[in-house]
Design an enzyme around this catalytic site. Structure first.
Site, PDB file in Angstrom:
ATOM      1  N   ASP A 206       6.176 -27.099 -12.446  1.00 14.45           N
ATOM      2  CA  ASP A 206       5.897 -28.407 -12.682  1.00 14.45           C
ATOM      3  C   ASP A 206       6.000 -28.661 -14.078  1.00 14.45           C
ATOM      4  OD1 ASP A 206       6.100 -29.141  -9.754  1.00 14.45           O
ATOM      5  OD2 ASP A 206       4.109 -29.929 -10.040  1.00 14.45           O
ATOM      6  N   ASP A 208       4.142 -31.254 -15.502  1.00 16.47           N
ATOM      7  CA  ASP A 208       2.734 -31.481 -15.579  1.00 16.47           C
ATOM      8  C   ASP A 208       1.791 -30.381 -15.773  1.00 16.47           C
ATOM      9  OD1 ASP A 208       3.172 -31.318 -12.855  1.00 16.47           O
ATOM     10  OD2 ASP A 208       1.884 -32.983 -12.577  1.00 16.47           O
ATOM     11  N   GLU A 295       7.217 -28.365  -1.373  1.00 14.46           N
ATOM     12  CA  GLU A 295       6.039 -27.385  -1.377  1.00 14.46           C
ATOM     13  C   GLU A 295       6.153 -27.206   0.073  1.00 14.46           C
ATOM     14  OE1 GLU A 295       2.416 -27.819  -3.449  1.00 14.46           O
ATOM     15  OE2 GLU A 295       1.695 -28.641  -1.503  1.00 14.46           O
TER      16      GLU A 295
HETATM   17  C1  LIG Z   1       1.160 -28.176  -8.417  1.00 13.58           C
HETATM   18  C2  LIG Z   1       1.883 -28.299  -7.497  1.00 13.58           C
HETATM   19  O1  LIG Z   1       2.211 -27.502  -6.573  1.00 13.58           O
HETATM   20  N1  LIG Z   1       2.695 -29.608  -7.192  1.00 13.58           N
HETATM   21  C3  LIG Z   1       3.456 -29.846  -6.061  1.00 13.58           C
HETATM   22  C4  LIG Z   1       2.962 -31.072  -5.528  1.00 13.58           C
HETATM   23  O2  LIG Z   1       2.833 -32.232  -6.120  1.00 13.58           O
HETATM   24  P1  LIG Z   1       2.575 -32.876  -7.604  1.00 13.58           P
HETATM   25  O3  LIG Z   1       1.858 -34.063  -7.379  1.00 13.58           O
HETATM   26  O4  LIG Z   1       2.118 -32.002  -8.583  1.00 13.58           O
HETATM   27  O5  LIG Z   1       4.159 -33.137  -7.736  1.00 13.58           O
HETATM   28  P2  LIG Z   1       4.604 -33.976  -9.285  1.00 13.58           P
HETATM   29  O6  LIG Z   1       4.534 -35.477  -9.238  1.00 13.58           O
HETATM   30  O7  LIG Z   1       4.239 -33.395 -10.415  1.00 13.58           O
HETATM   31  O8  LIG Z   1       6.132 -33.682  -9.065  1.00 13.58           O
HETATM   32  C5  LIG Z   1       6.714 -32.694  -9.248  1.00 13.58           C
HETATM   33  C6  LIG Z   1       7.728 -32.358 -10.393  1.00 13.58           C
HETATM   34  O9  LIG Z   1       8.936 -32.842  -9.997  1.00 13.58           O
HETATM   35  C7  LIG Z   1       9.289 -33.435 -11.507  1.00 13.58           C
HETATM   36  N2  LIG Z   1       9.629 -34.945 -11.530  1.00 13.58           N
HETATM   37  C8  LIG Z   1       9.105 -35.724 -10.309  1.00 13.58           C
HETATM   38  C9  LIG Z   1       9.365 -36.905 -10.389  1.00 13.58           C
HETATM   39  C10 LIG Z   1      10.033 -37.693 -11.267  1.00 13.58           C
HETATM   40  O10 LIG Z   1      10.241 -38.755 -11.373  1.00 13.58           O
HETATM   41  N3  LIG Z   1      10.550 -36.910 -12.336  1.00 13.58           N
HETATM   42  C11 LIG Z   1      10.361 -35.398 -12.382  1.00 13.58           C
HETATM   43  O11 LIG Z   1      10.794 -34.835 -13.357  1.00 13.58           O
HETATM   44  C12 LIG Z   1       8.401 -33.006 -12.581  1.00 13.58           C
HETATM   45  O12 LIG Z   1       8.547 -31.747 -13.054  1.00 13.58           O
HETATM   46  C13 LIG Z   1       6.966 -32.811 -11.757  1.00 13.58           C
HETATM   47  O13 LIG Z   1       6.180 -32.237 -12.416  1.00 13.58           O
HETATM   48  O14 LIG Z   1       3.936 -31.299  -4.174  1.00 13.58           O
HETATM   49  C14 LIG Z   1       5.134 -31.830  -5.030  1.00 13.58           C
HETATM   50  C15 LIG Z   1       5.845 -32.219  -3.568  1.00 13.58           C
HETATM   51  O15 LIG Z   1       5.479 -33.244  -2.969  1.00 13.58           O
HETATM   52  C16 LIG Z   1       5.992 -30.473  -5.430  1.00 13.58           C
HETATM   53  O16 LIG Z   1       6.167 -29.335  -4.701  1.00 13.58           O
HETATM   54  C17 LIG Z   1       4.974 -30.147  -6.644  1.00 13.58           C
HETATM   55  O17 LIG Z   1       5.549 -29.152  -7.396  1.00 13.58           O
HETATM   56 MN   LIG Z   2       2.555 -31.577 -10.601  1.00 15.62          MN
END
Ligand SMILES: CC(=O)N[C@H]1[C@@H](OP(=O)(O)OP(=O)(O)OC[C@H]2O[C@@H](n3ccc(=O)[nH]c3=O)[C@H](O)[C@@H]2O)O[C@H](CO)[C@H](O)[C@@H]1O
Ligand SMILES: [Mn+2]
Length: 355
Positions: A206, A208, A295
């Protein structure tokens, strides 16, 4: 008497008109809500169809070819990470002593490897990219050749590297609304398989996340999974919906893995991507969305094919979730070194559901 009944008739008429007006107001409100809901449903359905169309034809034959080229022998340095004195804050990059510091944490390799770090950065998530990539430049395999592959819908900001700057390769992609940019990351990898030619290992993270300290030979394995930092040491939240290909029967998983950090040998990562993407497409066609999107699917894959190493939540460290600090439960589990930190608590409303 006549006058009174006249008034009451007028009153009745007025009451009737008011009631009629109010009823038509309520009806048109309900009608408008219904109309907007239908529009939204139609937009969602059109988007869903568009994504199916876009990801239906991934070049799997090409991936198979790349896979057969990838060496399946264990790398001689794998698992040889020296027990580095990794105490939070003490091994941060300081100007001038970089080489010494990383030699202590990351051994001088017998063979230099090509290591790809793959990340998707679309829409407002670009705000994380600088921290992600510069921290990778400092701490992610500083003893090997690193290329950061960035799937993005926008120009990358100028980056200020330290002594060693990794190669950064931007690969254009169109932005898809949540959750598709996250969900279709396996498909995106497959579509661009050719870009990764020559890479020995690939890691998908990711954006973030940020590297807080050295991550190197401890990460070298055929297939690496990381315990999800939300659910350290527990069975987490797998998808129990039997309609989804991500279904996991209650109690059958041993760990709950992060969707946001995994990797391994080039060929192995492509095997994972092919299998997971195929399941995701089946769900897409059946109009089923797994509980935690990609995930949930990765967790399903790991039940069938356990990763060769499972790393602790130090590699998916969440100091805070949106709601609560997690650090206390970490300490109880012996998770003390934040190696890769997930900055999800900084994420206000970054997700954009509709185009
Ligand atoms: C730490 C971890 O395991 N995080 C997982 C979790 O939520 P997270 O809440 O960590 O997901 P997230 O919002 O970070 O999205 C996953 C990733 O997709 C990319 N992104 C997403 C949206 C956007 O508009 N633009 C963009 O570039 C970006 O790299 C982001 O970091 O569950 C997600 C699915 O629901 C993903 O499996 C994430 O990998
Ligand atoms: Mn994330």
């Amino acid at each position: 008497m006549v006058a009174l009944s006249g008034v009451s008739r007028r009153k009745r008429l007025a009451l009737l008109c008011t009631a009629g007006f109010l009823i038509s107001l309520v009806l048109s409100y309900l009608f408008a809500i219904r109309y907007i809901e239908n529009q939204r449903r139609a937009e969602k359905e059109a988007l869903h169809e568009r994504v199916i169309e876009q990801f239906s034809h991934v070049p799997t034959a090409q991936c198979a070819m790349l896979r057969s080229n990838a060496s399946e022998n264990a790398h001689p340095d794998a698992g040889n990470a020296q027990a580095a004195p990794l105490v939070p804050g003490t091994d941060q990059l300081r100007p001038g002593n970089r080489l010494l510091t990383y030699n202590a944490a990351c051994p001088v390799p017998k063979h230099t490897l090509n290591i790809g770090l793959v990340v998707t950065v679309t829409g407002r998530y670009m705000q994380f990219f600088k921290r992600f990539s510069t921290s990778a430049g400092s701490f992610f395999f500083p003893n090997h050749n690193v290329t950061i592959f960035v799937f993005t819908d926008q120009p990358l900001p100028p980056l200020d590297w330290g002594e060693i700057s990794p190669t950064v390769k931007a690969i254009p992609k169109t932005r898809l609304p949540w959750p598709y940019d996250s969900l279709m990351r396996f498909g995106t990898l497959l579509q661009h398989a050719k870009e990764f030619e020559g890479m020995d290992y690939l890691y998908a993270l990711d954006v973030d996340f940020a590297f807080n300290t050295y991550v190197c030979e401890d990460f070298l394995a055929d297939l690496v999974g990381v315990q999800n930092g939300y659910h350290p040491g527990t069975k987490g939240t797998p998808d129990h919906n039997p309609a989804s290909t991500a279904f996991i029967a209650p109690g059958t998983n041993t760990h709950y893995y992060a969707g946001g950090v995994y990797g391994g040998k080039h060929g192995r990562v492509f095997q994972v991507a092919e299998a997971v993407h195929s399941n995701i497409m089946t769900d897409m066609r059946n109009r089923v969305m797994a509980l935690w999107h990609d995930e949930s699917h990765l967790n399903r894959y790991f039940v069938d094919h356990p990763p060769s190493i499972t790393l602790s939540a130090e590699y998916c460290y969440m100091p805070y979730t949106k709601w609560v600090p997690l650090v206390h439960s970490y300490a109880e589990l012996g998770v003390v070194v934040p190696r890769i930190v997930h900055y999800e608590y900084l994420k206000a409303d970054l997700r954009e559901e509709y185009v």
